[in-house]
Write an enzyme that holds these catalytic residues in place. Sequence first.
Site, mmCIF file in Angstrom:
data_model
loop_
_atom_site.group_PDB
_atom_site.id
_atom_site.type_symbol
_atom_site.label_atom_id
_atom_site.label_comp_id
_atom_site.label_asym_id
_atom_site.label_seq_id
_atom_site.Cartn_x
_atom_site.Cartn_y
_atom_site.Cartn_z
ATOM 1 N N LYS A 1 3.351 0.736 3.104
ATOM 2 C CA LYS A 1 2.970 -0.276 4.098
ATOM 3 C C LYS A 1 2.989 -1.625 3.406
ATOM 4 C CE LYS A 1 -0.273 2.675 6.510
ATOM 5 N NZ LYS A 1 -1.655 3.023 6.341
ATOM 6 N N ASN B 1 -13.253 0.381 17.984
ATOM 7 C CA ASN B 1 -12.743 0.601 19.352
ATOM 8 C C ASN B 1 -13.540 1.562 20.220
ATOM 9 O OD1 ASN B 1 -10.156 -0.937 19.260
ATOM 10 N ND2 ASN B 1 -9.824 0.426 17.512
ATOM 11 N N ARG C 1 -11.623 16.016 7.449
ATOM 12 C CA ARG C 1 -12.491 16.395 6.315
ATOM 13 C C ARG C 1 -13.885 16.757 6.813
ATOM 14 N NH1 ARG C 1 -10.976 11.165 3.593
ATOM 15 N NH2 ARG C 1 -8.940 11.519 2.665
ATOM 16 N N ASN D 1 0.869 -1.170 0.000
ATOM 17 C CA ASN D 1 0.000 0.000 0.000
ATOM 18 C C ASN D 1 0.908 1.223 0.000
ATOM 19 O OD1 ASN D 1 -1.768 2.060 0.487
ATOM 20 N ND2 ASN D 1 -2.677 1.174 2.331
ATOM 21 N N HIS E 1 -13.188 3.161 0.189
ATOM 22 C CA HIS E 1 -13.268 2.155 1.259
ATOM 23 C C HIS E 1 -13.913 0.851 0.771
ATOM 24 C CE1 HIS E 1 -13.187 5.447 4.612
ATOM 25 N NE2 HIS E 1 -11.984 4.948 4.421
ATOM 26 N N ARG F 1 -2.730 -2.149 -3.295
ATOM 27 C CA ARG F 1 -3.918 -1.334 -3.084
ATOM 28 C C ARG F 1 -3.849 -0.156 -4.060
ATOM 29 N NH1 ARG F 1 -4.974 3.389 0.985
ATOM 30 N NH2 ARG F 1 -7.182 3.660 0.618
ATOM 31 N N GLU G 1 -8.268 -5.101 5.105
ATOM 32 C CA GLU G 1 -8.147 -4.864 3.667
ATOM 33 C C GLU G 1 -6.975 -5.644 3.075
ATOM 34 O OE1 GLU G 1 -8.652 -0.839 5.172
ATOM 35 O OE2 GLU G 1 -9.235 -0.279 3.146
ATOM 36 N N ASP H 1 -7.842 13.235 16.225
ATOM 37 C CA ASP H 1 -7.769 11.883 16.767
ATOM 38 C C ASP H 1 -8.914 11.653 17.753
ATOM 39 O OD1 ASP H 1 -6.881 9.746 18.717
ATOM 40 O OD2 ASP H 1 -5.246 9.679 17.253
ATOM 41 N N HIS I 1 -17.571 2.613 7.891
ATOM 42 C CA HIS I 1 -16.125 2.537 8.072
ATOM 43 C C HIS I 1 -15.707 3.861 8.721
ATOM 44 C CE1 HIS I 1 -11.910 1.380 6.902
ATOM 45 N NE2 HIS I 1 -11.794 2.640 7.268
ATOM 46 N N GLY J 1 -14.800 2.773 14.656
ATOM 47 C CA GLY J 1 -15.887 1.788 14.664
ATOM 48 C C GLY J 1 -15.542 0.537 15.453
HETATM 49 P P1 ADP Z 1 -6.965 5.010 9.067
HETATM 50 O O1 ADP Z 1 -8.236 5.473 8.467
HETATM 51 O O2 ADP Z 1 -5.835 5.974 8.942
HETATM 52 O O3 ADP Z 1 -6.615 3.576 8.747
HETATM 53 P P2 ADP Z 1 -7.824 3.986 11.629
HETATM 54 O O4 ADP Z 1 -8.830 3.075 11.007
HETATM 55 O O5 ADP Z 1 -6.706 3.378 12.385
HETATM 56 O O6 ADP Z 1 -7.243 5.055 10.642
HETATM 57 O O7 ADP Z 1 -8.637 4.940 12.632
HETATM 58 C C1 ADP Z 1 -8.019 5.975 13.317
HETATM 59 C C2 ADP Z 1 -9.039 6.573 14.273
HETATM 60 O O8 ADP Z 1 -9.457 5.571 15.203
HETATM 61 C C3 ADP Z 1 -8.456 7.710 15.106
HETATM 62 O O9 ADP Z 1 -9.407 8.770 15.209
HETATM 63 C C4 ADP Z 1 -8.266 7.071 16.462
HETATM 64 O O10 ADP Z 1 -8.338 7.987 17.514
HETATM 65 C C5 ADP Z 1 -9.439 6.125 16.508
HETATM 66 N N1 ADP Z 1 -9.252 5.117 17.553
HETATM 67 C C6 ADP Z 1 -8.376 4.119 17.599
HETATM 68 N N2 ADP Z 1 -8.462 3.459 18.786
HETATM 69 C C7 ADP Z 1 -9.430 4.078 19.494
HETATM 70 C C8 ADP Z 1 -10.005 3.905 20.794
HETATM 71 N N3 ADP Z 1 -9.603 2.941 21.603
HETATM 72 N N4 ADP Z 1 -10.980 4.745 21.185
HETATM 73 C C9 ADP Z 1 -11.390 5.739 20.376
HETATM 74 N N5 ADP Z 1 -10.909 5.960 19.157
HETATM 75 C C10 ADP Z 1 -9.950 5.161 18.723
#
Ligand code: ADP
Length: 414
Positions: A14, A344, A249, A7, A188, A98, A395, A291, A216, A342
């Site tokens: 990656k 976590n 965004r 990727n 996605h 990818r 993915e 974040d 997603h 989604g």
């Molecule tokens: P990408 O789209 O770059 O692949 P990810 O799918 O890893 O990113 O998602 C990143 C987002 O997920 C960030 O906003 C991060 O804070 C959130 N995130 C990851 N772990 C947790 C958690 N335990 N609680 C809340 N948000 C989380």
Amino acid sequence: MNVLVLNAGSSSLKFQVVATDPERIAEDRDERLAGGIVDRIGGEAIISFAARGAAPLHTTAPIRNHRAAVEAVLRWLVGSDSGAPLGSLAEVEAVGHRVVHGGERFTRSVLIDEEVLRGIQDTIELAPLHNPHNLKGIRAAMDVLGPAVPQAAVFDTAFHHTLPDYAYLYAIPYSIYRRHRVRRYGFHGTSYRYVAYRYRKLTGTPREATRLVALHLGNGCSACAIAAGDSVDTSMGFTPLEGLVMGTRSGDLDPAILDYVAAKEGLTLHEMETMLNKQSGLLGISGLTNDMRELLAEAQEHDDRRARLAVDIFAYRARKYIGAYLAAIGGADAVVFTGGIGENAAGVRARILDGLAWMGLELDPQANAEMVGGREGPITRDGARLAAWVIPTDEELLIARDTVRLVLGLDTRY
Ligand code: ADP
């Protein structure tokens, strides 16, 4: 078959190495042999590699370009120490890439040849921030591994090629679509394909009977309506800017804002677009961070009003899309959450689903709280008329599986 999954981003590469074949796919026995990232390509790069049974590598090194990054990955994979993940380069039997944008031309994954390369080149105009780098990754792997190693391209847009015209066309003069291919493409797609497949597998639902609204939610966020196993609508559009609120965004907004704010702030259209892509969303509202984890901590520990507001707007927009897509496909069996947020952020999921019990979506608070950190399963009460699930996306696994299937001449629509 060992598949190297790549990727390539603007300054990062990656990778994963996945051992897979049709038998392992059927039994979910694919093996992840190694993975990692080369970040900040073009300068002193940050290298972070890991493999089962080998010491992880965290270091920095000057990495000039994507080709040098691919070389560094391969050198490490077949390194001289006894714990090297692969014995020799010959063990890299195929490469899966990818690719963000497949335009209207690539409606499924393909083996890469000169014509495919030209096709990806032709779509650069549609994805100037992504496709050129994806192409660099492909060319680098071709150069380093040679023509005997088959390479496949797996497109983020391809899963959405089943959108009906009334869902993918914007209500602007039709000639704009005809002349410039301005339409909803969606992104996605590889993630949605994976979670839809996984949902079918976990619940024993046949493809044709699969009706889902999937979300997603990562740094980029989108929603997808899936009917009879196919994508029939999705919230990202001509670019990934449309739809849900994301890390940086804006998602949906009134297009007249562009001209108005550009004039007020003395910005060019290009600067406005940068604002909407890079300085908006969770970051823009909170003024703190893109974040979600940090935002939730700020909202809780310091009772930060704008951090709370950012999460509220994020959740509200996602809930609206769930409602819209349930209407679009006449109801679904489940809402599926994936992506970093989604998978976590149980509290954010609860907020998104708040007030949906009237349509049968009864959250099980304990199941929801426990479904974090890579766990997969339902988060609604047994027997809820509309279920909600958490399914961690993968993915890379789908890219590896598509690559193997293409190399063996098998169908990739499964
Ligand atoms: P990408 O789209 O770059 O692949 P990810 O799918 O890893 O990113 O998602 C990143 C987002 O997920 C960030 O906003 C991060 O804070 C959130 N995130 C990851 N772990 C947790 C958690 N335990 N609680 C809340 N948000 C989380």
